[in-house]
Design an enzyme around this catalytic site. Structure first.
Site, PDB file in Angstrom:
ATOM      1  N   GLU A   5       0.877  -1.183   0.000  1.00 22.07           N
ATOM      2  CA  GLU A   5       0.000   0.000   0.000  1.00 22.07           C
ATOM      3  C   GLU A   5       0.903   1.219   0.000  1.00 22.07           C
ATOM      4  OE1 GLU A   5      -3.144  -0.214  -0.363  1.00 22.07           O
ATOM      5  OE2 GLU A   5      -3.427  -2.343   0.019  1.00 22.07           O
ATOM      6  N   CYS A  60      -2.061   9.126   3.051  1.00 23.91           N
ATOM      7  CA  CYS A  60      -1.700   8.660   1.703  1.00 23.91           C
ATOM      8  C   CYS A  60      -2.767   9.047   0.688  1.00 23.91           C
ATOM      9  CB  CYS A  60      -1.513   7.152   1.712  1.00 23.91           C
ATOM     10  SG  CYS A  60      -2.936   6.283   2.404  1.00 23.91           S
TER      11      CYS A  60
HETATM   12  P1  NAD Z   1       8.651   4.650   4.248  1.00 26.69           P
HETATM   13  O1  NAD Z   1       8.524   3.823   3.027  1.00 26.69           O
HETATM   14  O2  NAD Z   1       9.848   5.486   4.398  1.00 26.69           O
HETATM   15  O3  NAD Z   1       8.575   3.737   5.552  1.00 26.69           O
HETATM   16  C1  NAD Z   1       7.497   2.874   5.815  1.00 26.69           C
HETATM   17  C2  NAD Z   1       7.991   1.771   6.740  1.00 26.69           C
HETATM   18  O4  NAD Z   1       8.965   1.011   6.043  1.00 26.69           O
HETATM   19  C3  NAD Z   1       8.687   2.276   8.012  1.00 26.69           C
HETATM   20  O5  NAD Z   1       8.409   1.410   9.087  1.00 26.69           O
HETATM   21  C4  NAD Z   1      10.153   2.187   7.642  1.00 26.69           C
HETATM   22  O6  NAD Z   1      11.005   2.046   8.752  1.00 26.69           O
HETATM   23  C5  NAD Z   1      10.158   0.933   6.790  1.00 26.69           C
HETATM   24  N1  NAD Z   1      11.277   0.812   5.864  1.00 26.69           N
HETATM   25  C6  NAD Z   1      11.993   1.788   5.271  1.00 26.69           C
HETATM   26  N2  NAD Z   1      12.936   1.250   4.479  1.00 26.69           N
HETATM   27  C7  NAD Z   1      12.826  -0.094   4.577  1.00 26.69           C
HETATM   28  C8  NAD Z   1      13.498  -1.195   4.012  1.00 26.69           C
HETATM   29  N3  NAD Z   1      14.509  -1.029   3.167  1.00 26.69           N
HETATM   30  N4  NAD Z   1      13.101  -2.443   4.345  1.00 26.69           N
HETATM   31  C9  NAD Z   1      12.065  -2.636   5.186  1.00 26.69           C
HETATM   32  N5  NAD Z   1      11.384  -1.627   5.764  1.00 26.69           N
HETATM   33  C10 NAD Z   1      11.750  -0.381   5.452  1.00 26.69           C
HETATM   34  O7  NAD Z   1       7.320   5.518   4.307  1.00 26.69           O
HETATM   35  P2  NAD Z   1       6.939   6.616   5.407  1.00 26.69           P
HETATM   36  O8  NAD Z   1       7.651   7.880   5.082  1.00 26.69           O
HETATM   37  O9  NAD Z   1       7.067   6.059   6.752  1.00 26.69           O
HETATM   38  O10 NAD Z   1       5.383   6.781   5.148  1.00 26.69           O
HETATM   39  C11 NAD Z   1       4.865   7.694   4.270  1.00 26.69           C
HETATM   40  C12 NAD Z   1       4.541   7.020   2.966  1.00 26.69           C
HETATM   41  O11 NAD Z   1       3.613   5.968   3.195  1.00 26.69           O
HETATM   42  C13 NAD Z   1       3.856   7.954   1.991  1.00 26.69           C
HETATM   43  O12 NAD Z   1       4.376   7.720   0.712  1.00 26.69           O
HETATM   44  C14 NAD Z   1       2.400   7.544   2.062  1.00 26.69           C
HETATM   45  O13 NAD Z   1       1.668   7.860   0.928  1.00 26.69           O
HETATM   46  C15 NAD Z   1       2.527   6.077   2.273  1.00 26.69           C
HETATM   47  N6  NAD Z   1       1.322   5.508   2.871  1.00 26.69           N
HETATM   48  C16 NAD Z   1       0.514   4.734   2.095  1.00 26.69           C
HETATM   49  C17 NAD Z   1      -0.671   4.223   2.615  1.00 26.69           C
HETATM   50  C18 NAD Z   1      -1.596   3.390   1.762  1.00 26.69           C
HETATM   51  O14 NAD Z   1      -2.490   2.750   2.325  1.00 26.69           O
HETATM   52  N7  NAD Z   1      -1.432   3.355   0.443  1.00 26.69           N
HETATM   53  C19 NAD Z   1      -1.021   4.492   3.938  1.00 26.69           C
HETATM   54  C20 NAD Z   1      -0.168   5.265   4.715  1.00 26.69           C
HETATM   55  C21 NAD Z   1       1.013   5.762   4.165  1.00 26.69           C
END
Ligand code: NAD
Length: 519
Positions: free
Chosen positions: A256, A290
């Protein structure tokens, strides 16, 4: 001045919550209260060995859980539903402290798992019951579709809705008989840890729901290598990394991801109502949803009226740090994120965009406050023109024809959410089919689609793979087993038949089965 930290967030509670994060190497991360910037607690960080050990413990608990009758498993969630409602104020306090969002947003987030539990309590017995289908040979054969749990589900959650993505996504997985290995974002680990303690109070076996903490690239690889399925919510870039690793391990995943969500205001829209809805669609959760709206296309006949009313309504919003209902806009999650939002606005201004209102950080309100900002004249050469800003910033654009509006709305790599405003519902439902987006909200910004728990919600294009909610929101956490029975060997020619006779008989039966709609 920062508001007083809620009395519910005691040192004893914080110590109890973080004590369940495995950390043999003793590393920790400073988890701060967003409004004050002060240390809340040292969050233990998990090593690869800690993650493997947590996975082993969860797998042991999962075997017993999967063998527990469904009725008994679901009874845990009946109790959890009530416990979460009773403790909603504590959940909201923790969410606010770690994320800086408003009370309204924290409260609504606390409602999300409750709504998910209620939906799947109704639906799970049907979805998880074996389904009898006819086999290829009428009467003599049958096939039964069974959905055993996958085993251990890895959940990687972002910071913007830590309780919803950490707990709500686990609920259908647990109901289906799985164990969970959750990695929340370091910044927002407290509310999911509290949610798990409520689930255990409701009767969830200890050890079944494990939490590991650390930076994504440190924890991610071992976590993905330890589980049978990955539920990831986060940015599109990280989603690609997760999907690659899951693919290499030949395990399935649901991703997502991000959005750059458009709103189309049609020429027959009620502008006052549209403006009221737009405030939440754009600035809800300080623009860190998001599905929130970052691009608004308004028919030229309504553009000036919409712009002027939206600017006035935005300037009347209350921005404040408070652990109580009242403020419309809260803080961003961190000073780093504020810098990202600021850089998008500064870049747009430097390249010629006009700030209609906002545009500045507000350190007088707290270390992460940024004014609700409306831009005009944004182009695709600007960061905010194409990338997800993920803050309280939106751009307005006039359009002449509906075809032009559709082309502009679809002119993005993302496809998560879109919003259409009109007084003609039929027209909107037809128009929605032309928008390349997994969710389309009519006369609402985002919440109606997200809160419709019976319908799957996911992203098209670069916004994701798979969906949460709906039947597939539970079935994705299961394997599909096809148990087929043939009561007598009847395939192939009988002793008296030639192969030609057999082939003719087969053709005739296929024709009749089609005619009679038996198969
Ligand atoms: P992010 O991708 O930086 O991090 C999300 C999670 O992934 C965090 O727990 C982070 O520590 C982890 N992560 C980061 N790198 C990783 C890796 N290499 N391996 C495994 N885990 C890793 O995103 P964010 O900045 O925390 O969140 C914001 C983003 O999330 C925005 O782009 C937003 O649109 C999206 N989002 C989407 C939805 C949806 O339902 N589509 C919902 C909420 C947020």
């Amino acid at each position: 001045m920062a508001p007083q930290r809620p009395a519910t967030i005691t040192d004893e509670l914080l110590a109890r919550l973080v004590s369940r994060v495995p950390s043999t190497a003793g590393g920790s991360w400073k988890l701060t209260e967003v409004y004050s910037g002060e240390l809340l607690v040292e969050l233990p960080q998990s090593t690869p060995d800690d993650i493997s050990a947590a996975a082993t413990e969860a797998r042991t608990a999962q075997r017993a859980w999967a063998a527990t009758p469904l009725k008994q498993r679901l009874a845990v969630f009946e109790r959890a539903h009530e416990l979460m409602l009773q403790n909603q104020h504590v959940i909201a306090d923790l969410i606010q402290a770690e994320s800086g969002k408003t009370r309204r947003m924290a409260f609504e987030e606390a409602c999300d798992p409750v709504m998910g539990i209620s939906h799947y309590l109704k639906r799970a017995p049907k979805l998880l019951a074996p389904k009898r289908h006819g086999g290829p040979v009428p009467v003599l054969s049958r096939s039964t579709e069974v959905h055993p749990p996958r085993g251990l589900i890895g959940i990687i959650a972002p910071w913007n809705f830590p309780f919803a993505t950490g707990i709500s996504d686990a609920i259908p997985a647990l109901m289906a008989g799985n164990g969970i290995l959750l990695k929340p974002d370091n910044k927002t680990a407290l509310s999911p840890l509290y949610g798990i303690s409520l689930l255990e109070e409701a009767g969830l076996p200890r050890g079944l729901f494990q939490v590991v903490c650390g930076e994504g690239p440190d924890v991610g690889p071992t976590l993905i290598d330890s589980v049978d399925y990955v539920m990831f919510t986060g940015s599109t870039n990280t989603g690609r990394t997760i999907g690659e690793r899951a693919g290499r391990n030949l395990i399935d995943c649901c991703l997502e991801l991000g959005g750059k969500n458009p709103m189309i205001v049609l020429d027959d829209a009620d502008i006052d109502e549209t403006v009221a809805g737009t405030l939440f669609a754009v600035f809800g959760n300080t623009g860190q949803i998001c599905m929130h709206i970052e691009r608004i296309y308004v028919h030229e006949s309504k553009y000036d009226e919409f712009r002027d009313k939206l600017v006035a309504a935005t300037e009347a919003m209350r921005i404040e740090a408070a652990y109580e209902f009242g403020p419309d806009v809260g803080g961003l999650v961190s000073p780093d994120h504020l810098e990202r939002v600021r850089s998008h606005v500064d870049d747009a201004v430097a390249k010629g965009a006009t700030v209609l209102t906002g545009g500045k950080a507000r350190p007088d309100l707290g270390p992460t406050f940024f004014e609700p900002t409306i831009l005009e004249g944004t182009t695709k050469e600007m960061l905010h023109g194409t990338l997800e800003t993920f803050g309280p910033v939106v751009s307005l654009y006039p359009y002449k024809t509906v075809d032009e509006a559709v082309t502009l709305a679809n002119d993005t790599d993302y496809g998560l959410n879109a919003s259409i405003w009109t007084t003609n519902f039929k027209r909107a439902e037809e128009l929605a089919l032309r928008i390349e987006s997994g969710n389309v909200n009519i006369n609402d910004g985002l919440a109606t689609a997200y809160a419709s728990k019976a319908t799957p919600s996911g992203g098209m294009k670069q916004s994701g793979v798979g969906a949460r909610h709906g039947d597939q929101g539970l079935l994705k956490y299961t394997e599909t087993q096809n148990i087929a029975l043939l009561k007598k060997q009847v395939m192939g020619p009988t002793k008296k038949q030639t192969w030609d006779d057999y082939a003719r008989q087969m053709q005739t039966s296929l024709r009749w089965m089609r005619k009679l709609r038996i198969r």
